[in-house]
Each structure stands twice: as C-alpha cells, then as structure tokens.
Write an enzyme that holds these catalytic residues in place. Sequence first.
Site, PDB file in Angstrom:
ATOM      1  N   LYS A 271      -9.311   1.791  -2.355  1.00 29.80           N
ATOM      2  CA  LYS A 271      -9.895   1.448  -0.382  1.00 29.80           C
ATOM      3  C   LYS A 271     -10.609   2.166  -0.645  1.00 29.80           C
ATOM      4  O   LYS A 271     -11.701   2.948  -0.325  1.00 29.80           O
ATOM      5  CB  LYS A 271      -8.502   1.832   0.469  1.00 29.80           C
ATOM      6  CG  LYS A 271      -8.407   1.962   1.672  1.00 29.80           C
ATOM      7  CD  LYS A 271      -7.288   2.117   2.408  1.00 29.80           C
ATOM      8  CE  LYS A 271      -7.154   0.859   3.883  1.00 29.80           C
ATOM      9  NZ  LYS A 271      -5.768   1.814   4.349  1.00 29.80           N
TER      10      LYS A 271
ATOM     11  N   CYS B 164      -5.403  -2.642   2.077  1.00 31.18           N
ATOM     12  CA  CYS B 164      -4.719  -2.935   3.612  1.00 31.18           C
ATOM     13  C   CYS B 164      -6.451  -2.919   4.399  1.00 31.18           C
ATOM     14  O   CYS B 164      -7.139  -4.685   4.748  1.00 31.18           O
ATOM     15  CB  CYS B 164      -4.134  -1.311   4.599  1.00 31.18           C
ATOM     16  SG  CYS B 164      -3.543  -1.928   6.032  1.00 31.18           S
TER      17      CYS B 164
ATOM     18  N   GLU C  89       1.072  -1.448   0.124  1.00 28.39           N
ATOM     19  CA  GLU C  89      -0.154   0.124   0.062  1.00 28.39           C
ATOM     20  C   GLU C  89       0.590   1.461  -0.218  1.00 28.39           C
ATOM     21  O   GLU C  89       1.812   1.165   0.606  1.00 28.39           O
ATOM     22  CB  GLU C  89      -1.004  -0.679   1.570  1.00 28.39           C
ATOM     23  CG  GLU C  89      -1.927   1.299   1.709  1.00 28.39           C
ATOM     24  CD  GLU C  89      -2.844   1.272   3.072  1.00 28.39           C
ATOM     25  OE1 GLU C  89      -3.465   1.894   2.588  1.00 28.39           O
ATOM     26  OE2 GLU C  89      -1.845   0.325   3.926  1.00 28.39           O
TER      27      GLU C  89
END
Length: 567
Positions: free
Chosen positions: A113, A149, A41
């Site tokens: 994300k 994540c 990330e």
Amino acid sequence: MQIALAQINPTIGDLEGNREKILDYARRADDRGADLVVFPELCVTGYPPEDLLENPFFKRAVQRTVDHLARALPADLGVIIGAPVPNGDRFGKPLHNAALLLENGAVQDRVYKTLLPTYDIFDEDRHFEPAEERRLLEWRSLRIGLHVCEDMWNVHQPEGVDQSERYERDPVAELAALDPDLFVNISASPFSIGKHEVRDKLVEHICRRHERPFLLCNQVGANTEIIHDGDSRVHAADGTQVACAASFEEDLLFWDTESSPEACTTGRDAIADLHDALVLGVRDYYEKTGIFDKALVGLSGGIDSAVTCALAVEALGPERVVGVTMPSDISSEGSVTDSQALADNLGIEFKEIPIKPAVDAFDDMLADEFAGTEPGVAEENIQSRARGVTLMALSNKFGHLLLSTGNKSEVAIGYVTLYGDTNGGVAVLSDVLKTRVYELARHINVRAGENVIPQNTIEKPPSAELRAGQKDTDTLPPYETLDAILERYVEQKKELETIVGETGLDEDLVRGVLRQVDQNEYKRRQAPPGLRVTEKAFGIGRRIPIVMEWDREAMEALAAEEPVSNL
C-alpha cells in the site's frame, strides 16, 4: 478468465477463524470455476488490527497463517489476500500493508500500500511503511494494476467526492501509465451515509479516465464501532457497473473478463442503509466478543430506546433481547405503557423495576448536604444514575450486553447524564442525529408492515423525564434546528459564519450550540464506543479492537513454527 471477489467478514485477531473463512470462500470459488479469487485488505488479521501489530508473537502468527493458507489453497487457483508483512529494509516502519498473490503453495508476488491514511479513524502510518514504487502484478495472461484501499482515493478525484485528504502521489494513475489490463483494489473501507454513491462516482471516474475495468473487493462486517458495508463491485472500462455484491452481508461475486458488459444497478435508500449498518454493528459486536448472553435495553417509552431495542431485535432475535422500564414518581404513564407496548410488539422479555426506593435512599442520604439549596440538575440526574446502576447490575448478574441509547444530537452537546444513560457496552445511536432517529423509527414500521414502534412514541414531544412536565425543548432548540447546526459543524466541519449563512438561523443561537459542542469534549470521552455511520463521526468515545478469544497454546505453537514461505 473468471475472477471472484470474496467479500468476507473477518474478525480482528482471530487468525484461525479468518484463515478458515478464506479457505472456505476460495474453495467455493474454485468449485464454481474461478481462476482468480480476490479477498479484502488485511483479511488475515481483520481491520484495523491496531496495537496487535506491535506484538511480536502476533506478527509471527500472522506469517505462519499465511504459510498455512498458501499450502492449503487449491493449487491451480490464484488467490489475492491482504496481510501485514515485515519490512525487509533496515529503515522505516516495521511492516507493509500488503496484497499477496498465493498460488501453488507459496507467495508468488506482492504489492504494498502506498497511501497510508492518518485521518479520522485511521492510523496506518504508525505501523506501515509505504510502497516506494508502483508496478504491475503479471499473472498468467493478465497485467493487473493491484493496489490497496486508500490508493484509489487520490488527488484526481471527481466532483462530488471529498477532497479534504490530499496526497502527492496518485497510485492509480502511476499504475495506468504501466498499461494494465485491469485494476484490482482490495479494501477495508468503512461505511458512512452516502458512501455507496461516492464509490460509484470515484470508480466510474477512474475507469473513464484510464479506460480500464476496475474490480473492488471490500470487507464487510463490524469490528467494535467501525462498520464495513461490503459493496464490492466490478466496473467496465467505460465506468458502467457490471457486477454488484450485496451490502452488509458476506458475498461471493463472479465476473468473466470476456463477458459483455451489462449494467448492474442497485437502488439505494440512505435510511435503509443506516438501519442495516446499525443492525450489522450490533450483531457483530455481540457475536464477535462472544461473552454475552443477551442484549439489555433500558426502555423509557421514548424514541431513542425504542429504536435501539428494535434494532437489537433485528440483529439478535427477540429471544436474546431484554427490555427494562424503570419508572420514577415523575414518569408519565406513557413511559411504562409505551415501553410495554413496544416489548409486546417485538416479543421480547420485559421487566418493570421502579427506581423510587433508590432515589428516596439517595435523597435521604444527601438531605443534610443539600439542605438550604434548591432542587436542580443534581436531583434530576440521581434518577438517571439510579437507572444506570440498575441496568449495570442486571448486566453483571446475568451476562447481558447493555446497549446505550443516546443519540448524536444529545451526546454532541452534553445533554446526557454521565454514569447514567451513558452506561453501556456499545452506543448504538451515538453517531445518529435525532432527526434521523425518527426516520429510522418510521422505516422500521414500514419495513415491518405495522407499527412495531408505537405511534405515540413517535409523536409525543421528546423528554428526559427527570422533572415534572420536562420537555427537551425547554433546554434545547427544536431538533430540526439543532441537527441543521450539528450536521454542518460536526460532520462537515463548517464554521459559524458559514452555518449562519446556510441556515439563516440567529447567530447567537448558532454560537451557543457551537460553544456547547466545544465544551462537551470531556463528557464525550466518557461514553461507550458508538457505532460509526457518518464520515466525520463525533462523540463516540474510545476505540477498543474486538479480539476473539484464542487457544493460546495452539497460537504459540503456530508462532513457533519455522516459516516456509518467502514472507
């Protein structure tokens, strides 16, 4: 199909250095036959980039860096990287935290994300707009459930995984409903004690629930106080871990989608992990700032300074560490002899600078003002501050990085001297409870095969040595008792009644410790940044991102280039 996980150590703001590291690992993966290589990330910027994301110049330079990467990567290699990209919508936050698929000189696809953490160290919702929908990344013959994540840390967590942060969405479950062949998560997940086991439980749970393999590529390295441990891995559809990357170092991990699963196990030891995390934190802080000649540690003969010094030597080598003992009239003989023994065992440069002249000068200067009063904490702290001034003078004169040695137990309740033992550039042990400091000392000696840290340092009663015969237990409960309270209150966020019930300790004693912690907020904020090693850190001071020095003219030229990708 051969997939590689490139567990790299990027530096916040060093776009050129991060770009070259990504290219190097991609080419190495390509040379070994990888079809797809996955990076962590925000690997282009380093994590967390924080206020750099508000700089238009920096944001343009990020886009051009992605352009350069796309053009320079092997043309037949698929590469997934993490980078901030502009939000094309008129509304919402200006950026997305994106996973980008690069191939054949361009960005071929992307996902954003969804879950943007705002707890603890995280503040992503400030900069990023969340993804509105989940979709699969279809690449060659694979349907990939790519996510970023926090998207895997969802509401459907297994027993034993912290449920304190809850979200309305479960991105992994939504991806699973689209029938992917496998899941890929790119992360910048910080280290904390026991994090490896938590990841084991979480990924195994996801695999078994959705019957799909799971690949996790996590960043490694430290940026200011945040330490990333790596721990990238591949789990088969039944949850079995079949490929394991190293922890606390860069690694390139390969997995073949057609391979038969064979279990990959890594034995873990919490104190060994803590040791390696702190060593990595010191090394990266020193190297990424790039402005220090050596590390400097004030040696008292006590356990905290000894462990800090040993960690610094492990991180930087003995030739780059200087120890200084600064005895006063009330210092015990062991304060000097144990410090000398430690320095000899570690092979570091050692200095002895008595502080009596400075203390006497302050006593004389303040004699009229203090007349008629009893000696107390003011006089005691003059000694600590004289040592702090001495160390900062050496730091300024010779370009040394001063390491603060205070532990979490002392910092949390204010058993420290502002502008004395709190001086320093980074507080190595400020997120480590005192009882764990002793465990670290024993681990260091076992690891070395000899008593590098003198046995007397480990066995003698801890003391600040600011008055004759002083012991820490004159003021504090025994550290085993204090730490039992602090671990529950500070790290586990438990309250008075629960702590008393779990420990069986006297309620007035527990209440007094909690009061000290609550009243100590101001002092904690004056401390230097500390290396974070617990999930709920406390008393570590401010956060300042490490930003490498860059060639400004080159960066301006980069930012001014016309974009060629479809960012």
